[in-house]
Design a protein around this motif. Structure first.
Motif, PDB file in Angstrom:
ATOM      1  N   CYS A  45      25.217  33.816  18.888  1.00  0.00           N
ATOM      2  CA  CYS A  45      23.863  33.799  18.316  1.00  0.00           C
ATOM      3  C   CYS A  45      23.647  32.629  17.365  1.00  0.00           C
ATOM      4  O   CYS A  45      22.511  32.239  17.132  1.00  0.00           O
ATOM      5  N   ILE A  46      24.724  32.066  16.811  1.00  0.00           N
ATOM      6  CA  ILE A  46      24.527  30.969  15.859  1.00  0.00           C
ATOM      7  C   ILE A  46      23.899  29.771  16.558  1.00  0.00           C
ATOM      8  O   ILE A  46      22.900  29.225  16.107  1.00  0.00           O
ATOM      9  N   VAL A  47      24.493  29.381  17.685  1.00  0.00           N
ATOM     10  CA  VAL A  47      24.021  28.182  18.380  1.00  0.00           C
ATOM     11  C   VAL A  47      22.565  28.366  18.817  1.00  0.00           C
ATOM     12  O   VAL A  47      21.704  27.526  18.576  1.00  0.00           O
ATOM     13  N   MET A  48      22.338  29.492  19.481  1.00  0.00           N
ATOM     14  CA  MET A  48      20.985  29.799  19.954  1.00  0.00           C
ATOM     15  C   MET A  48      20.014  29.879  18.772  1.00  0.00           C
ATOM     16  O   MET A  48      18.905  29.346  18.819  1.00  0.00           O
ATOM     17  N   GLY A  49      20.453  30.543  17.724  1.00  0.00           N
ATOM     18  CA  GLY A  49      19.600  30.720  16.546  1.00  0.00           C
ATOM     19  C   GLY A  49      19.215  29.391  15.918  1.00  0.00           C
ATOM     20  O   GLY A  49      18.065  29.181  15.550  1.00  0.00           O
ATOM     21  N   ARG A  50      20.165  28.481  15.824  1.00  0.00           N
ATOM     22  CA  ARG A  50      19.861  27.184  15.203  1.00  0.00           C
ATOM     23  C   ARG A  50      18.924  26.382  16.102  1.00  0.00           C
ATOM     24  O   ARG A  50      18.009  25.707  15.623  1.00  0.00           O
ATOM     25  N   ALA A  51      19.164  26.435  17.410  1.00  0.00           N
ATOM     26  CA  ALA A  51      18.284  25.703  18.329  1.00  0.00           C
ATOM     27  C   ALA A  51      16.859  26.231  18.190  1.00  0.00           C
ATOM     28  O   ALA A  51      15.896  25.475  18.085  1.00  0.00           O
ATOM     29  N   GLU A  52      16.749  27.532  18.171  1.00  0.00           N
ATOM     30  CA  GLU A  52      15.450  28.191  18.146  1.00  0.00           C
ATOM     31  C   GLU A  52      14.762  28.027  16.782  1.00  0.00           C
ATOM     32  O   GLU A  52      13.590  27.705  16.710  1.00  0.00           O
ATOM     33  N   VAL A  71      26.119  20.840  17.255  1.00  0.00           N
ATOM     34  CA  VAL A  71      25.549  19.510  17.037  1.00  0.00           C
ATOM     35  C   VAL A  71      24.891  19.010  18.320  1.00  0.00           C
ATOM     36  O   VAL A  71      23.742  18.567  18.318  1.00  0.00           O
ATOM     37  N   GLY A  72      25.613  19.116  19.429  1.00  0.00           N
ATOM     38  CA  GLY A  72      25.076  18.628  20.697  1.00  0.00           C
ATOM     39  C   GLY A  72      23.796  19.331  21.085  1.00  0.00           C
ATOM     40  O   GLY A  72      22.800  18.692  21.432  1.00  0.00           O
ATOM     41  N   SER A  73      23.805  20.650  21.010  1.00  0.00           N
ATOM     42  CA  SER A  73      22.620  21.371  21.467  1.00  0.00           C
ATOM     43  C   SER A  73      21.456  21.144  20.507  1.00  0.00           C
ATOM     44  O   SER A  73      20.320  20.961  20.939  1.00  0.00           O
ATOM     45  N   ASN A  74      21.734  21.106  19.200  1.00  0.00           N
ATOM     46  CA  ASN A  74      20.655  20.845  18.245  1.00  0.00           C
ATOM     47  C   ASN A  74      20.015  19.491  18.511  1.00  0.00           C
ATOM     48  O   ASN A  74      18.789  19.364  18.502  1.00  0.00           O
ATOM     49  N   LEU A  75      20.876  18.486  18.763  1.00  0.00           N
ATOM     50  CA  LEU A  75      20.344  17.141  18.990  1.00  0.00           C
ATOM     51  C   LEU A  75      19.426  17.121  20.208  1.00  0.00           C
ATOM     52  O   LEU A  75      18.297  16.638  20.145  1.00  0.00           O
ATOM     53  N   PHE A  76      19.910  17.708  21.310  1.00  0.00           N
ATOM     54  CA  PHE A  76      19.114  17.604  22.532  1.00  0.00           C
ATOM     55  C   PHE A  76      17.883  18.511  22.515  1.00  0.00           C
ATOM     56  O   PHE A  76      16.839  18.126  23.005  1.00  0.00           O
ATOM     57  N   VAL A  77      18.028  19.695  21.927  1.00  0.00           N
ATOM     58  CA  VAL A  77      16.846  20.554  21.811  1.00  0.00           C
ATOM     59  C   VAL A  77      15.786  19.855  20.973  1.00  0.00           C
ATOM     60  O   VAL A  77      14.591  19.874  21.280  1.00  0.00           O
ATOM     61  N   SER A  78      16.256  19.182  19.917  1.00  0.00           N
ATOM     62  CA  SER A  78      15.315  18.483  19.043  1.00  0.00           C
ATOM     63  C   SER A  78      14.670  17.295  19.754  1.00  0.00           C
ATOM     64  O   SER A  78      13.468  17.069  19.622  1.00  0.00           O
ATOM     65  N   LEU A  79      15.465  16.544  20.515  1.00  0.00           N
ATOM     66  CA  LEU A  79      14.911  15.395  21.237  1.00  0.00           C
ATOM     67  C   LEU A  79      13.858  15.833  22.252  1.00  0.00           C
ATOM     68  O   LEU A  79      12.872  15.142  22.476  1.00  0.00           O
ATOM     69  N   LEU A  80      14.114  17.005  22.859  1.00  0.00           N
ATOM     70  CA  LEU A  80      13.211  17.457  23.916  1.00  0.00           C
ATOM     71  C   LEU A  80      12.126  18.394  23.397  1.00  0.00           C
ATOM     72  O   LEU A  80      11.388  18.976  24.177  1.00  0.00           O
ATOM     73  N   ARG A  81      12.037  18.549  22.081  1.00  0.00           N
ATOM     74  CA  ARG A  81      11.185  19.613  21.565  1.00  0.00           C
ATOM     75  C   ARG A  81       9.707  19.402  21.888  1.00  0.00           C
ATOM     76  O   ARG A  81       8.949  20.367  21.975  1.00  0.00           O
ATOM     77  N   ASN A  82       9.296  18.159  22.047  1.00  0.00           N
ATOM     78  CA  ASN A  82       7.875  17.922  22.312  1.00  0.00           C
ATOM     79  C   ASN A  82       7.513  17.990  23.788  1.00  0.00           C
ATOM     80  O   ASN A  82       6.348  18.029  24.145  1.00  0.00           O
ATOM     81  N   VAL A  83       8.521  17.973  24.648  1.00  0.00           N
ATOM     82  CA  VAL A  83       8.216  18.014  26.080  1.00  0.00           C
ATOM     83  C   VAL A  83       8.592  19.345  26.722  1.00  0.00           C
ATOM     84  O   VAL A  83       8.318  19.570  27.893  1.00  0.00           O
ATOM     85  N   THR A  84       9.251  20.243  25.965  1.00  0.00           N
ATOM     86  CA  THR A  84       9.632  21.531  26.532  1.00  0.00           C
ATOM     87  C   THR A  84       8.462  22.497  26.454  1.00  0.00           C
ATOM     88  O   THR A  84       7.967  22.763  25.368  1.00  0.00           O
ATOM     89  N   PRO A  85       8.025  23.024  27.595  1.00  0.00           N
ATOM     90  CA  PRO A  85       6.957  24.030  27.535  1.00  0.00           C
ATOM     91  C   PRO A  85       7.447  25.262  26.775  1.00  0.00           C
ATOM     92  O   PRO A  85       8.609  25.667  26.934  1.00  0.00           O
ATOM     93  N   ARG A  86       6.612  25.853  25.979  1.00  0.00           N
ATOM     94  CA  ARG A  86       7.017  26.969  25.139  1.00  0.00           C
ATOM     95  C   ARG A  86       7.585  28.145  25.931  1.00  0.00           C
ATOM     96  O   ARG A  86       8.536  28.785  25.508  1.00  0.00           O
ATOM     97  N   ASP A  95      21.939  19.845  10.449  1.00  0.00           N
ATOM     98  CA  ASP A  95      21.918  21.307  10.475  1.00  0.00           C
ATOM     99  C   ASP A  95      23.034  21.850  11.360  1.00  0.00           C
ATOM    100  O   ASP A  95      23.709  22.816  11.009  1.00  0.00           O
ATOM    101  N   GLY A  96      23.239  21.208  12.516  1.00  0.00           N
ATOM    102  CA  GLY A  96      24.312  21.631  13.407  1.00  0.00           C
ATOM    103  C   GLY A  96      25.669  21.509  12.748  1.00  0.00           C
ATOM    104  O   GLY A  96      26.485  22.429  12.792  1.00  0.00           O
ATOM    105  N   VAL A  97      25.891  20.367  12.094  1.00  0.00           N
ATOM    106  CA  VAL A  97      27.167  20.156  11.402  1.00  0.00           C
ATOM    107  C   VAL A  97      27.354  21.203  10.313  1.00  0.00           C
ATOM    108  O   VAL A  97      28.411  21.824  10.192  1.00  0.00           O
ATOM    109  N   ALA A  98      26.289  21.426   9.541  1.00  0.00           N
ATOM    110  CA  ALA A  98      26.392  22.351   8.407  1.00  0.00           C
ATOM    111  C   ALA A  98      26.737  23.754   8.878  1.00  0.00           C
ATOM    112  O   ALA A  98      27.650  24.395   8.342  1.00  0.00           O
ATOM    113  N   ASN A  99      26.026  24.236   9.895  1.00  0.00           N
ATOM    114  CA  ASN A  99      26.297  25.592  10.370  1.00  0.00           C
ATOM    115  C   ASN A  99      27.662  25.685  11.016  1.00  0.00           C
ATOM    116  O   ASN A  99      28.359  26.690  10.859  1.00  0.00           O
ATOM    117  N   GLY A 100      28.038  24.617  11.745  1.00  0.00           N
ATOM    118  CA  GLY A 100      29.372  24.599  12.331  1.00  0.00           C
ATOM    119  C   GLY A 100      30.441  24.674  11.267  1.00  0.00           C
ATOM    120  O   GLY A 100      31.409  25.428  11.380  1.00  0.00           O
TER     121      GLY A 100
END
Lengths: 196, 224
Positions: B128-135, B69-84, B149-154
């Motif tokens: 791989c689950i955490v990384m996979g969901r973030a990605e 949940v934590g990583s999904n939230l922050f990856v999502s929040l930063l998704r527009n500012v993270t260089p590919r 999504d984080g909650v569901a996969n968890g």
């Protein structure tokens, strides 16, 4: 723990405490590449090298940087950064100096960053309070043990392509079960030496 | 990991509602249809290692829900500012941060459990689950639906772990949560709590899921 000789740890890491069959590390890449002996051996060689080297580097960083500065809680993030950076570095180095080796190992190197066995060995090293040479032996033995297990199972899976496995078991399910049988076989070594 | 095919997100694109009607579908996917362990076969290292007791399995499940949940939230929040180009490093750093937080909490309040789980809490970083969901999910979706999504996969992960843990503890020690439940005459089969039991139990569980969901029907058995 600390009085064990590195040689004993090496043997134990290969047979009695096999990183894959007893500690379940490196399962993801194991299932993906254990279909052919050649690929399995290629990845195995890369794992042995990276595992030994990163264990040594992480040992140095942990005991000479993190512990003196009281930063041990950062160990996870430092270890994974070291592993990722090291793999990247090796990839560039191999590409530059040995194209043959690059073609043989190159495709496996990126897979290794996410191989939990590599990080696992560094974490075990800390938990079990190994000395420097014990850590090297453990990293090297862990790599050999992982390679041994994956090559053996790749051989079995190659043969199994021609057997009539019940439909729901095809693929991963039967691979898990033969891995279980292999783990049982490795338990036979348990009387030899024992590390926690 | 290919990110060229973003998950179709038609409802999120519409104004109104943080994730539109997508929440339920995401939840269902994570828990059942795309269950990370039994269907996608991800993150099985820890699924095997910590399931010798039901209690350990549950703590590990909670850990994964928290980190995911934590990583999904922050990856999502930063998704527009993270260089590919550096997104992987960014993801790993975010995930590792949450793993460290959970590990510290565990060490502070449940030292015994922390010792039992050993390095496997730290190994959530390479799960791989955490990384996979973030990605695959959080990079393309808005924060709220990413949390779902984080909650569901968890939860999907936790349920499978609890199942394996339940059976291994029951067969291997004759107990559930440490309480003896099997009758007197039952001789615990130690093999179930040792390594081989874990592999065989997960093998049968995956086969069961395959049988229930009708997967594997037409392929040749060469797929992972």
């Amino acid at each position: 723990m600390s009085e064990l000789s590195p040689f004993v740890i090496l043997i134990a890491a290969i047979f009695t405490n096999n990183i894959l069959l007893a500690n379940f590390l490196g399962m993801c890449s194991f299932l993906a590449v254990s279909k052919q002996i050649e690929t399995a051996a290629g990845l195995g060689a890369a794992v042995i090298f990276v595992m030994t080297a990163t264990t040594a580097i992480n040992y140095g960083i942990y005991h000479h940087v993190l512990v003196p500065f009281g930063l041990t809680y950062l160990s996870f993030i430092v270890f994974i950064a070291v592993i990722a950076a090291f793999v990247q570095f090796v990839e560039m180095f191999v590409e530059r100096f040995s194209l043959g080796l690059y073609h043989a190992l190159g495709i496996f190197l990126p897979l290794i960053t996410v191989n939990c066995a590599i990080l696992g060995v560094s974490l075990f090293m800390i938990i079990r309070e190994y000395t420097f040479w014990q850590s090297i032996a453990f990293g090297f033995g862990g790599g050999i043990g992982w390679t041994l297990a994956i090559v053996l199972i790749a051989g079995l899976r190659q043969k199994m392509r021609y057997s009539d496995v019940p439909v729901p078991f095809r693929g991963v399910a039967i691979a898990m079960i033969i891995t279980g049988v292999m783990a049982m076989a490795f338990m036979g070594f348990a009387g030899m030496v024992r590390i926690q | 990991m290919a990110t060229n095919e973003p998950i179709a997100c038609t409802t999120c694109a519409l104004p109104g509602g943080p994730c539109g009607g997508k929440g339920i579908a995401t939840l269902k996917d994570g828990v059942w249809a795309q269950n990370p362990i039994s269907i996608q076969i991800l993150g099985i290292c820890s699924a095997l290692a910590v399931t010798n007791r039901l209690e350990n399995s549950l703590v590990m499940g909670v850990a994964l829900i928290f980190v995911c949940v934590g990583s999904n939230l922050f990856v999502s929040l930063l998704r527009n500012v993270t260089p590919r180009r550096i997104r992987m490093i960014a993801e790993v750093a975010i995930i590792a941060t949450f793993v460290i937080v959970f590990d510290q909490i565990l060490k502070a309040y449940y030292w015994e459990m922390s010792k039992q789980l050993g390095p496997y809490v730290g190994l959530i970083i390479t799960n791989c689950i955490v990384m996979g969901r973030a990605e695959a999910f959080a990079l393309q979706n808005r924060p709220v639906v990413s949390i779902v999504d984080g909650v569901a996969n968890g939860i999907g992960y936790a349920i499978v772990l609890a199942l394996i843990g339940f059976f291994r503890e029951l067969v291997g020690a004759g107990t559930v949560f440490g309480h003896v439940v099997m009758p007197e005459w039952y001789v615990p089969n130690q093999l179930a709590i040792l390594a081989p039991g874990a592999f065989v139990a997960l093998g049968f569980l995956i086969a069961l899921f395959n049988a229930l969901s009708g997967a594997n029907e037409e392929d040749e058995g060469t797929q992972p």
